[in-house]
Structure formats: C-alpha cells, structure tokens
Design a protein around this motif. Sequence first.
Motif, PDB file in Angstrom:
ATOM      1  N   LEU A   1       0.819  -1.209   0.000  1.00  0.00           N
ATOM      2  CA  LEU A   1       0.000   0.000   0.000  1.00  0.00           C
ATOM      3  C   LEU A   1       0.849   1.255   0.000  1.00  0.00           C
ATOM      4  N   MET A   2       0.279   2.303  -0.594  1.00  0.00           N
ATOM      5  CA  MET A   2       0.921   3.605  -0.592  1.00  0.00           C
ATOM      6  C   MET A   2       0.193   4.495   0.401  1.00  0.00           C
ATOM      7  N   SER A   3       0.601   5.756   0.502  1.00  0.00           N
ATOM      8  CA  SER A   3      -0.038   6.672   1.441  1.00  0.00           C
ATOM      9  C   SER A   3      -1.502   6.901   1.089  1.00  0.00           C
ATOM     10  N   SER A   4      -1.880   6.622  -0.146  1.00  0.00           N
ATOM     11  CA  SER A   4      -3.262   6.787  -0.581  1.00  0.00           C
ATOM     12  C   SER A   4      -4.115   5.575  -0.234  1.00  0.00           C
ATOM     13  N   SER A   5      -3.526   4.565   0.418  1.00  0.00           N
ATOM     14  CA  SER A   5      -4.188   3.305   0.766  1.00  0.00           C
ATOM     15  C   SER A   5      -4.476   2.454  -0.461  1.00  0.00           C
ATOM     16  N   ARG A   6      -3.919   2.813  -1.588  1.00  0.00           N
ATOM     17  CA  ARG A   6      -4.026   1.991  -2.800  1.00  0.00           C
ATOM     18  C   ARG A   6      -2.718   1.225  -2.984  1.00  0.00           C
ATOM     19  N   THR A   7      -2.760   0.225  -3.855  1.00  0.00           N
ATOM     20  CA  THR A   7      -1.535  -0.506  -4.146  1.00  0.00           C
ATOM     21  C   THR A   7      -0.667   0.319  -5.085  1.00  0.00           C
ATOM     22  N   VAL A   8       0.610  -0.052  -5.135  1.00  0.00           N
ATOM     23  CA  VAL A   8       1.529   0.620  -6.049  1.00  0.00           C
ATOM     24  C   VAL A   8       1.034   0.481  -7.490  1.00  0.00           C
ATOM     25  N   ASP A   9       0.542  -0.712  -7.823  1.00  0.00           N
ATOM     26  CA  ASP A   9       0.060  -0.909  -9.187  1.00  0.00           C
ATOM     27  C   ASP A   9      -1.168  -0.055  -9.475  1.00  0.00           C
ATOM     28  N   ASP A  10      -2.028   0.116  -8.469  1.00  0.00           N
ATOM     29  CA  ASP A  10      -3.182   1.007  -8.655  1.00  0.00           C
ATOM     30  C   ASP A  10      -2.718   2.413  -9.031  1.00  0.00           C
ATOM     31  N   GLU A  11      -1.723   2.920  -8.301  1.00  0.00           N
ATOM     32  CA  GLU A  11      -1.251   4.280  -8.574  1.00  0.00           C
ATOM     33  C   GLU A  11      -0.562   4.360  -9.930  1.00  0.00           C
ATOM     34  N   TYR A  12       0.099   3.282 -10.316  1.00  0.00           N
ATOM     35  CA  TYR A  12       0.692   3.259 -11.658  1.00  0.00           C
ATOM     36  C   TYR A  12      -0.406   3.321 -12.718  1.00  0.00           C
ATOM     37  N   GLN A  13      -1.444   2.528 -12.536  1.00  0.00           N
ATOM     38  CA  GLN A  13      -2.553   2.528 -13.500  1.00  0.00           C
ATOM     39  C   GLN A  13      -3.234   3.899 -13.538  1.00  0.00           C
TER      40      GLN A  13
END
Length: 826
Positions: free
Chosen positions: A436-448
């Motif tokens: 998880l990132m600081s946004s509570s999303r996964t790294v791949d989510d933030e990449y997408q």
Amino acid sequence: MGNIALEGCFEGERHVENSSPHSGKGSSLLYVENERRASKDSDGKAKVVSLGVRGMSLMTARPTDAGISPAELDREEVNKFREMLKSHNIDLSLWGKEGAKAVNHLFWEVHVQRGSILTGRSEPGKLKRITKLVKLRLIADILGVDHILVSRMQFLHDGTPVQRQELPLKRLRWKIPAESPLTATSDITDFSAETCTYTDTWQTSCREALKEKLAIDDDVQLEQDLSSYSYRIEDNVSSGGYPGLNTLYCVYEVTFRILNPHNLAKFGLPMGQEFATASGDFDFSRLDTDAIPIGSQLNIWRWSKEKRFLAPRGQDSGTNSGSVAGANNAMEVSDTVLAAAEKEIRVSKRVPVLISPNKVLISLTPAFSNVTSVAMPPNDNLWQALKGKQTDWFGVRKIAKRIAEPSYSLKEFYQDLAAFPELSLYLRHKGDVKVLMSSSRTVDDEYQRTVGAFFAIYWLMRMDHDGPEGFAFGVDKMWTPLKLEDVKKGATPSDSPTVADDLKRFTFNQERRSTFLRDAHWRFFRELLKDAGLVGEVHGASGPRVNSKGQRLYKVNQKRMVSLLSLTAIHDIMKMDLLLPTVQTEHAPYNSYGAGNVIADHDLALSYVMDHFAAALPSFNGLEPSERRSLQFTQCQLSFNHGWFVQAEAPPGAIFTKFRNRIKQDTREKIESRDVALYFVHWLTDLAGAEPTPLGGCEKFSVKFPLAILNTLVQSFKFVGQIATNTETEVMEKYLKYRWTDIVPSLGPAPTGPTAIAKMRLLCMAQANLQLALEAFDSAHFPAEDRQLLSFEMSLTGCKGQSYSANLIPAESRSRPVGPAFLIYY
C-alpha cells in the motif's frame, strides 16, 4: 397562482403553500413543518401518523377520469352495492379504516371510473374484482447511478395517508357496463388475456398515466426500453385496499428512461430530490367538507436506486406468450456475482507493465530500503532509485509532436512513455505488488492511475477525431478506440474471457457513456487547452484555417506539451512513503514543516523537491526555467475552494484573495493566466484517470462523475484563470453574468438593479431548483425587508476597496462597504 393551507388537518403549527389544483399545471413548494397528522381509530380515539413531508416541489395534474365527490354519489345505488358485497360474505367492518378504502370508493371505481369489474355476481362466494393496470418504471441517471421513481406516500381523497412503495400506475378503463351479463359468471378467461377487447389499450393508459400521475409534458424526453416490457397475472390476491375481496390483477409493466434529467427541477432532478403531485381536485383545506372528488390524490415521490436485472441467458428479452414475460423472467444479479464480475472486468481494463527492449522499467537493482536515509538529502531512496537514469528527451518530444496525429496509436503512445524514468519508481518496491501507498491503494493502482492521466491527455489532444470516443468508451482488445455504433451493438472494452457478455454489457454503463459523449461540453475542454498554451489555432494568410467540416484547425505547442507530460510522470510519486523528503535545516520551516521533519503531504513533498532538489527529478530538471516555474505553480497550496466559486456560496474575497496573493507574492515567478489554466488541465486529467482502469476510457468522468457538475466546472476554468490579471470582484461578476445567460431555457439578459447580484448568486446555489428560488425571492410573500437584507449582504465583496458594478447592487453596498461578507451554506 392560488394558495392552499393545511389548516385543520395537522396538529400543532404548520404551513403549506402549493399550486392551486384549479390553476392547471403549476409548480410551487409544499411545506409541512409538523410531521404529525391527527386521525381517529375505530374507537374514535385520536392517533398520530408520521408523515415525513418536508419542502419539495408540488405539481398538479388533471385526470381524464370524471371526478365526483362522495356526496354526489347516488346513495340508493351505493346502498344496493353495499348489500351485494355483504351477500358474498365480505366483511365490510374493516373498510374505510387503517388505510383500507371505503365502499363508496369501490362503487366509484367500478361504476364511475370504470377501472375495475366485478365478476361472479350471480355465484355466491365467487365475487372477484378484476383490474388491469399499467405500471411505469421511470428511470433517471442521478450522479452516475440509475434511480427509479416510486411514490413513498399517498394521501387519499379523504386525507388518509398510506405509506407504501408504489410505481406510477393507472387502471385501464373497461368498455363494458359494470353489470354486464358478461360479468355475471366467474369465468375470467377473456378478461385476463394480454390483448383484451374489453378495455382500453395499455398504450393509451400509459400516455394518460404520464399526464395524470406526474403532469409530464413535452419538457420531459422519454425513451421506452422495449426489451423490458412485461405482462403478468396475479390471481386470487387479497386486496389491501378492499379487505376480503378476492382480486385478479393483470399488470402491464413498461420502462422509460428520462433522457434530459439535468433540466427537470420540478421532478427533483438532476439531484434526486423528492417532489409531490396532486391529481384531480385534491385540497387539504376541503377535507372536512366531504367535497373532494374520489380518486383525487396527493403523492410524495422519491428516486430510489434501481435494482439490477439481467435477461436470462439464451432467452429472448421480448414478450413471451405466457403470463409472465420480459423483465419478469429476468434474473436479479446477486451482489456476490456482480462484484466478482466487476473485479475481473476491472483487471482486464488495466495496462500491462511497460517493458521496452531498450528502456526496461523493471530494474534488477535491490528494492527500496525500509529505512529512510538522508545520506543523500532529501531522501536517499529517491537518489538511488534514479541513479544514472536520464529522461529520453528525444522520445518525449516525439510524443509531443505526434500526439494529435490520427496515425499515432494509443499503444505507440503508451510504449513511448518509457522515456520517463520516474515511472520506474512505481515498479521498485519490496515484496508483494500489493504493497500500500499513502493513498491506501496498491503501487500498481497508482501506476494505473498515472497511466490513466496520460491517456486522458492523449484523448483530449485528439478531439478532432477519435479522442471523445476513446475518452468516453475506452478501447477494444487491439487498443483501438470503441466507436459509438459498435457500443450500441454491445461492444465493451473488457477482454475478460470468463465473464459473460451480458454481464460485460451490464457493467459497461453504455447509456451513461453515450450521454457523456453527446452532452459533454467539449468546446470548453478545447478552450482550456488553448488557455493553458497547449494548443493554438492554425492561421493562414486569410485568417484561421478550417478542416473539411468547417472546424478550426489547431496545432500542438510542443514545448508546453512536454511540460504537461513531464508533470504527469512525476505528480504522484511522493505517494510512496519511502520517497518522502526530509526538510533540511537551511530550508526550514517549509510550509509548517520544521528541520528534520518528513513531509507527509505528497503534493507538498513533491513541491519541496522541485523547489530545492530539482536534480533528483530528471524529467523536471531538464525543462526550461519558465516551464519549471509553471509546474511548480501546479503544486502550490492555492487555498482555492472550487465549489464555493461555481455555486457562488462565498464572496469574492473568501474565494480568491489567498489564491491571488499566491500568484502575486513573488514577481520573479511571473505567473500568468496560462499557468493557472495549466493548473486546471493537470487537475482535470489527474481526476479523469482516477479509476485504475485506463483501457476503459476516463471512467471517473464518463461513468461516475455528475456530467452537469463537470460541465459547470470546465466552464468556470476560463474565469478562474483571469484572476492573474483581474481583481477578485471583477472575476466574480463576469462569472455570475455568464451563468445567468447560459441557463437553458433562457432567463433573458442578466438582471440589473439592487437585487441583481443576490439573484445571480441564488441562481448558482439553487442549481436544479433555480426557477423556484428566483420566484420565491421575487414573491409578494417574501418580506421586503428580508429581500433588502439579502441583497445587501450578498453584494458585499470581502475585498477592501472593491465593489460590484453600481447598477447591480444596493447603493448602500457601495457607500457603506463594511462588515463581514458571509459564506452561505444551505
């Protein structure tokens, strides 16, 4: 327009104001300040019924059925009718109580309205009421979700409140006499047929229902869903309205979609507010006189979330010959099945990891350290991750040059994004990809999501060809933008082989996406790109050049495009906690962060690195100084509440002063209007890519975001950008005048006079209810002193030495511009 008060009907203090039923079609407001109604039970004791009615729009509808008051009924005939019911062993002691209807109501229904027939009159104990109904399923898109219209409460002609969920409906009119020999026996075969010669057609009754129940006229654009038509029979039903009377219901169900919900305030749209309709001569003030015609009714309507149904696989969605057809054979999709399908479909709309033979983004070097080091300030991980990496500026400029070319495909565009080394940061982490990132999303989510923002830029730069359709619909498995004609045939962007096609189409939201494609204000998107310096008109010797369709031609400002692409590559990298910078002593304090503190806010963190460690970000450091300043401005804390502006909730000072001061605080930055516009382009594309499904189009906007609000926001950008060269009040006044003149249907020229600013601000606040709000403001029932007070207070600017134009405000607002300027929430 007359008034009706609820005097005598409600205990305690109350006030009701609504359109007089005698005034024809009208719209006003219904208020019931006390939510209790006094009535009597069978013992004559007073009881209290909760109504839950508050301020809402009220309309009157004129029924085609002849209205008749109870006093006008032939008492002798009613008594004969009563005895006939008793002869069939029907207990009438419960009729007319606890929401049940009285004998005279059934008499009216059978003999006057002709909405029902009674069969088996000559066979003791075989009496049956037969009524044929058309039920209307009216669907409207509200904030991206389908809602269906239901009546949650009905007040009958005698004032009895009935609380139940009910679709708009109408009884079909019988053509045979009430006591026809045909009804003497209990044979119902001919009467229950779907095509029945003894009644009006369901189509005729449907049109009447729209007018009588809802006062729907040509203002409402409806489209029938032919596939959901159904006919069903419900026999031997114990009627709640007539206890003990066996009933056969023959129900036609028809579905309509409202195509223009954004212009229908009187129906509670587009926000889904409750409203009321009074059919016939319903009038609370006449309840005690026994003078209200039977059949008159007040309905309280609400918009409820639509249940999700799918036609069964392998079965025709049209009408079957059986008693139940179409939507009634449909299967309701369980939340579990739907959630599993949606999850798989979302995965199919994600892009694969970007790997190029010469530019591999997945590095074989060790993952980030879990211990933040400051050996290389402001963050050692950041330096180590990008060590030796350079931006491929030739590749970036290639993107900027070709992005609007018809031959430049989305797949090529995506592969070329490997030019930005910062994208590799999303793929350098320790352990599982689901970290998880600081946004509570996964790294791949933030990449997408970052790729989604890039794709939004790609589509917006191609508005002359495939951009709008790609933005709205996404792409097929070959990454080719879906066309409107293909979508209408059932095409979707999902390439999931294990999800059924009907589920793919069901979750695709084709109607909402098509509406977005049609109704989005694309020209304002274009103006924003132009204002940001990203595109410019192509000029020839005789002026602006146009294409074969007469549309102006635009060319890309490649230098500016390079800057926007670079910003998109780096804008969310600080959501990875291991990259957050530590404030150095020589820079402290930095926006309230002291020396040695890790900046937790990802926007401020990026701003700090841009301000003091530009070399750590290759794709930012390689830009020209003027372009770096523009990008730094997009990351600053503007203290700007866009909602306050578009809805005119706050005075100019509260909206713009901090924003304007930020622009003016450092003359070396030379912030221009185009930089403010770039800020909003970045905001727009960032939000457009917020769903981690870039191959599905910009779903945040095309599926989930209210289109009316998006259009209003995009229109407002051109005004906000003027804050770099105009005062706060000048910008606000221009915007208010524009909003007034942009209303459809037109309100005419922008108002003038001492109430003008107040009325223009109220228009922005009231949104769908603007007509009602303006009528109330000008109404003789609104005290003059209150109108004057609002006109004065809403004309204050909150800016020293600034005032609206003299012909728009009270003289006192200019001569005595003192005191607080209120922020108005409602």
